[in-house]
Write a protein that holds these residues in place. Structure first.
Motif, PDB file in Angstrom:
ATOM      1  N   LEU A 154       0.480  -1.284   0.086  1.00  0.00           N
ATOM      2  CA  LEU A 154       0.025   0.119   0.203  1.00  0.00           C
ATOM      3  C   LEU A 154       1.015   1.644   0.167  1.00  0.00           C
ATOM      4  O   LEU A 154       0.640   2.013  -0.748  1.00  0.00           O
ATOM      5  CB  LEU A 154      -1.209   0.581   1.368  1.00  0.00           C
ATOM      6  N   VAL A 155       2.138   1.377   0.760  1.00  0.00           N
ATOM      7  CA  VAL A 155       2.764   2.650   0.781  1.00  0.00           C
ATOM      8  C   VAL A 155       3.743   2.436  -0.572  1.00  0.00           C
ATOM      9  O   VAL A 155       3.246   3.661  -1.041  1.00  0.00           O
ATOM     10  CB  VAL A 155       3.809   2.363   1.740  1.00  0.00           C
ATOM     11  N   ARG A 156       3.860   1.638  -0.959  1.00  0.00           N
ATOM     12  CA  ARG A 156       4.545   2.101  -2.259  1.00  0.00           C
ATOM     13  C   ARG A 156       4.460   2.278  -3.188  1.00  0.00           C
ATOM     14  O   ARG A 156       3.958   2.372  -4.360  1.00  0.00           O
ATOM     15  CB  ARG A 156       4.873   0.091  -2.698  1.00  0.00           C
ATOM     16  N   ALA A 157       2.556   1.876  -3.351  1.00  0.00           N
ATOM     17  CA  ALA A 157       0.946   1.953  -4.352  1.00  0.00           C
ATOM     18  C   ALA A 157       0.713   4.175  -3.921  1.00  0.00           C
ATOM     19  O   ALA A 157       1.300   4.116  -5.426  1.00  0.00           O
ATOM     20  CB  ALA A 157       0.183   1.823  -4.052  1.00  0.00           C
ATOM     21  N   VAL A 158       0.889   4.712  -3.194  1.00  0.00           N
ATOM     22  CA  VAL A 158       1.119   5.318  -2.790  1.00  0.00           C
ATOM     23  C   VAL A 158       2.661   6.373  -2.885  1.00  0.00           C
ATOM     24  O   VAL A 158       2.112   7.382  -3.988  1.00  0.00           O
ATOM     25  CB  VAL A 158       0.311   5.947  -1.192  1.00  0.00           C
ATOM     26  N   HIS A 159       3.994   5.677  -2.859  1.00  0.00           N
ATOM     27  CA  HIS A 159       4.462   6.257  -4.078  1.00  0.00           C
ATOM     28  C   HIS A 159       4.477   6.203  -5.397  1.00  0.00           C
ATOM     29  O   HIS A 159       4.743   7.426  -5.781  1.00  0.00           O
ATOM     30  CB  HIS A 159       5.930   6.000  -3.394  1.00  0.00           C
ATOM     31  N   ASP A 160       3.873   5.422  -6.059  1.00  0.00           N
ATOM     32  CA  ASP A 160       4.193   5.043  -7.478  1.00  0.00           C
ATOM     33  C   ASP A 160       2.444   5.763  -8.200  1.00  0.00           C
ATOM     34  O   ASP A 160       2.879   6.444  -9.201  1.00  0.00           O
ATOM     35  CB  ASP A 160       3.619   3.620  -7.663  1.00  0.00           C
ATOM     36  N   VAL A 161       1.605   6.638  -7.628  1.00  0.00           N
ATOM     37  CA  VAL A 161       0.551   7.425  -8.282  1.00  0.00           C
ATOM     38  C   VAL A 161       1.115   8.290  -7.327  1.00  0.00           C
ATOM     39  O   VAL A 161       0.738   9.101  -8.800  1.00  0.00           O
ATOM     40  CB  VAL A 161      -0.886   7.167  -7.278  1.00  0.00           C
ATOM     41  N   VAL A 162       2.144   8.640  -7.230  1.00  0.00           N
ATOM     42  CA  VAL A 162       2.279  10.042  -6.825  1.00  0.00           C
ATOM     43  C   VAL A 162       3.376   9.928  -7.920  1.00  0.00           C
ATOM     44  O   VAL A 162       3.647  11.444  -8.505  1.00  0.00           O
ATOM     45  CB  VAL A 162       3.234  10.415  -6.112  1.00  0.00           C
ATOM     46  N   GLY A 163       4.230   9.142  -8.305  1.00  0.00           N
ATOM     47  CA  GLY A 163       5.237   9.488  -9.536  1.00  0.00           C
ATOM     48  C   GLY A 163       4.425   9.098 -10.610  1.00  0.00           C
ATOM     49  O   GLY A 163       5.265   9.449 -12.028  1.00  0.00           O
ATOM     50  N   ARG A 172       2.579   6.972 -12.226  1.00  0.00           N
ATOM     51  CA  ARG A 172       2.866   5.114 -12.650  1.00  0.00           C
ATOM     52  C   ARG A 172       1.327   4.824 -11.807  1.00  0.00           C
ATOM     53  O   ARG A 172       0.688   4.966 -10.627  1.00  0.00           O
ATOM     54  CB  ARG A 172       3.750   4.162 -12.015  1.00  0.00           C
ATOM     55  N   LEU A 173       1.094   3.878 -13.163  1.00  0.00           N
ATOM     56  CA  LEU A 173      -0.434   3.413 -12.296  1.00  0.00           C
ATOM     57  C   LEU A 173      -0.412   1.859 -11.763  1.00  0.00           C
ATOM     58  O   LEU A 173       0.379   1.484 -12.472  1.00  0.00           O
ATOM     59  CB  LEU A 173      -0.848   2.987 -14.552  1.00  0.00           C
ATOM     60  N   VAL A 174      -1.479   2.131 -10.706  1.00  0.00           N
ATOM     61  CA  VAL A 174      -1.326   0.640  -9.538  1.00  0.00           C
ATOM     62  C   VAL A 174      -2.991   0.494  -9.603  1.00  0.00           C
ATOM     63  O   VAL A 174      -3.405   0.654 -10.074  1.00  0.00           O
ATOM     64  CB  VAL A 174      -1.466   1.650  -8.265  1.00  0.00           C
ATOM     65  N   LEU A 175      -2.243  -1.079 -10.414  1.00  0.00           N
ATOM     66  CA  LEU A 175      -3.301  -2.135 -10.571  1.00  0.00           C
ATOM     67  C   LEU A 175      -3.083  -3.511 -10.359  1.00  0.00           C
ATOM     68  O   LEU A 175      -2.490  -3.947 -10.645  1.00  0.00           O
ATOM     69  CB  LEU A 175      -3.644  -2.378 -12.321  1.00  0.00           C
ATOM     70  N   ALA A 227      -9.533  -2.315 -22.685  1.00  0.00           N
ATOM     71  CA  ALA A 227      -8.080  -1.667 -24.292  1.00  0.00           C
ATOM     72  C   ALA A 227      -8.577  -2.011 -25.733  1.00  0.00           C
ATOM     73  O   ALA A 227      -8.688  -0.931 -26.668  1.00  0.00           O
ATOM     74  CB  ALA A 227      -7.726  -1.166 -24.247  1.00  0.00           C
ATOM     75  N   ALA A 228      -9.176  -3.911 -25.373  1.00  0.00           N
ATOM     76  CA  ALA A 228      -9.567  -3.716 -26.250  1.00  0.00           C
ATOM     77  C   ALA A 228     -11.057  -3.571 -27.316  1.00  0.00           C
ATOM     78  O   ALA A 228     -11.022  -3.737 -28.584  1.00  0.00           O
ATOM     79  CB  ALA A 228      -9.986  -5.395 -26.320  1.00  0.00           C
ATOM     80  N   GLU A 229     -11.238  -2.597 -26.750  1.00  0.00           N
ATOM     81  CA  GLU A 229     -12.643  -2.227 -26.608  1.00  0.00           C
ATOM     82  C   GLU A 229     -12.281  -0.411 -27.274  1.00  0.00           C
ATOM     83  O   GLU A 229     -13.698   0.097 -27.337  1.00  0.00           O
ATOM     84  CB  GLU A 229     -13.700  -1.993 -25.432  1.00  0.00           C
ATOM     85  N   ASN A 230     -11.357  -0.383 -27.457  1.00  0.00           N
ATOM     86  CA  ASN A 230     -10.668   1.240 -27.774  1.00  0.00           C
ATOM     87  C   ASN A 230     -11.436   1.938 -27.001  1.00  0.00           C
ATOM     88  O   ASN A 230     -11.690   3.288 -27.339  1.00  0.00           O
ATOM     89  CB  ASN A 230     -11.686   1.369 -29.496  1.00  0.00           C
ATOM     90  N   SER A 231     -10.997   1.443 -25.462  1.00  0.00           N
ATOM     91  CA  SER A 231     -12.345   3.123 -24.664  1.00  0.00           C
ATOM     92  C   SER A 231     -10.379   3.815 -23.177  1.00  0.00           C
ATOM     93  O   SER A 231      -9.180   2.699 -24.264  1.00  0.00           O
ATOM     94  CB  SER A 231     -12.319   2.411 -23.322  1.00  0.00           C
ATOM     95  N   LEU A 232      -9.818   4.756 -23.131  1.00  0.00           N
ATOM     96  CA  LEU A 232      -8.844   5.161 -22.599  1.00  0.00           C
ATOM     97  C   LEU A 232      -8.565   4.989 -20.904  1.00  0.00           C
ATOM     98  O   LEU A 232      -9.018   4.571 -20.386  1.00  0.00           O
ATOM     99  CB  LEU A 232      -9.183   6.446 -23.019  1.00  0.00           C
ATOM    100  N   THR A 233      -7.899   4.988 -20.821  1.00  0.00           N
ATOM    101  CA  THR A 233      -7.183   4.148 -19.414  1.00  0.00           C
ATOM    102  C   THR A 233      -6.984   6.038 -19.120  1.00  0.00           C
ATOM    103  O   THR A 233      -7.305   6.537 -19.310  1.00  0.00           O
ATOM    104  CB  THR A 233      -6.099   4.265 -19.104  1.00  0.00           C
ATOM    105  N   ALA A 234      -7.703   5.705 -18.096  1.00  0.00           N
ATOM    106  CA  ALA A 234      -7.913   7.376 -16.437  1.00  0.00           C
ATOM    107  C   ALA A 234      -6.139   7.473 -17.080  1.00  0.00           C
ATOM    108  O   ALA A 234      -6.677   9.357 -17.512  1.00  0.00           O
ATOM    109  CB  ALA A 234      -7.218   6.860 -15.684  1.00  0.00           C
ATOM    110  N   ARG A 235      -5.053   7.979 -17.181  1.00  0.00           N
ATOM    111  CA  ARG A 235      -4.205   8.761 -17.299  1.00  0.00           C
ATOM    112  C   ARG A 235      -4.575   9.146 -18.781  1.00  0.00           C
ATOM    113  O   ARG A 235      -4.315  10.741 -19.274  1.00  0.00           O
ATOM    114  CB  ARG A 235      -2.470   8.177 -17.185  1.00  0.00           C
ATOM    115  N   GLU A 236      -4.738   7.870 -19.857  1.00  0.00           N
ATOM    116  CA  GLU A 236      -4.801   8.718 -20.929  1.00  0.00           C
ATOM    117  C   GLU A 236      -6.440   9.445 -21.000  1.00  0.00           C
ATOM    118  O   GLU A 236      -5.963  10.970 -22.009  1.00  0.00           O
ATOM    119  CB  GLU A 236      -5.526   7.585 -21.797  1.00  0.00           C
ATOM    120  N   VAL A 237      -7.313   9.631 -20.674  1.00  0.00           N
ATOM    121  CA  VAL A 237      -8.323  10.812 -20.625  1.00  0.00           C
ATOM    122  C   VAL A 237      -7.966  11.849 -19.478  1.00  0.00           C
ATOM    123  O   VAL A 237      -8.440  12.707 -19.959  1.00  0.00           O
ATOM    124  CB  VAL A 237      -9.181  10.012 -19.217  1.00  0.00           C
ATOM    125  N   GLY A 238      -6.917  11.667 -18.875  1.00  0.00           N
ATOM    126  CA  GLY A 238      -6.815  12.778 -17.948  1.00  0.00           C
ATOM    127  C   GLY A 238      -5.317  13.657 -18.657  1.00  0.00           C
ATOM    128  O   GLY A 238      -5.872  15.283 -19.389  1.00  0.00           O
TER     129      GLY A 238
END
Length: 204
Positions: free
Chosen positions: A113-122, A124-127, A139-150
């Motif tokens: 969890l701690v690593r995930a917090v650092h990752d999203v601040v950096g 990086r997508l955490v999944l 993605a196969a349906e041609n939808s966008l990721t959260a970062r791409e939408v941003g």
């Protein structure tokens, strides 16, 4: 380097206390606020301006609704890390399409969890694996990721690659890559067409 400022949003006091204890044991993380519902989360963020929200998906006022509200105010800040017990495709897609930066289940270790917090601040997508599977299907349906939408929302605001990079804390080359992926998934070739298609699909 300043500590990462975190807001913990969960309707169960024992969970908030547990998360607060985990983060306060870390030198690089500071818990600056708590919330017990979606509406309260938006109010706390407006007042405190944290770097990250660790957000329960199902709570009064709605976790997904809170994500949408926050992203309508700012597509890039704060980072939003969903921390939940639910791993259905519907929950995952709802959260990520609303603008979450990560999706983590409550059975993870504290260190993860701690690593995930650092990752999203950096940036990086955490999944979790279930989220990766759900988003691979998306993605196969041609939808966008959260970062791409941003990125797309900032493009729609007329921001340059340099301005988007500065806003999201990533490199200009990364912004260009995200834009190319957006254009490919939306089947367009330029900014104007991408923005128009995004409006038609309700993405911006």
């Amino acid at each position: 380097m300043s500590a990462i400022r975190v807001v913990v949003a969960d309707d169960h006091p024992v969970v908030r206390d547990g998360l607060t204890g985990v983060f306060r044991a870390e030198d690089g993380i500071e818990v600056v606020g708590e919330a017990a519902g979606g509406h309260e989360t938006a109010a706390v963020v407006a007042r405190i301006d944290p770097d990250v929200i660790v957000l329960d998906l199902r709570m009064p006022g709605g976790g997904v609704e809170a994500i949408r509200t926050l992203r309508a105010l700012d597509p890039a800040r704060p980072r939003i890390l969903v921390f939940t017990t639910y791993d259905t495709d519907r929950d995952i897609r709802g959260a990520m399409e609303a603008g979450a930066d990560g999706y983590l289940l409550k059975d993870v270790r504290s260190a993860d969890l701690v690593r995930a917090v650092h990752d999203v601040v950096g940036g990086r997508l955490v999944l979790v694996p279930a989220a990766r599977a759900a988003l691979t299907g998306r993605a196969a349906e041609n939808s966008l990721t959260a970062r791409e939408v941003g990125v797309l929302r900032l493009v729609a605001d007329g921001r340059t690659n340099r301005a988007i990079a500065a806003r999201l804390g990533i490199g200009e080359a990364t912004v260009k890559t995200h834009r190319l992926h957006v254009y490919e998934k939306l089947a367009v070739t330029d900014r104007a067409s991408a923005v128009r298609t995004a409006w038609e699909r309700g993405l911006v």
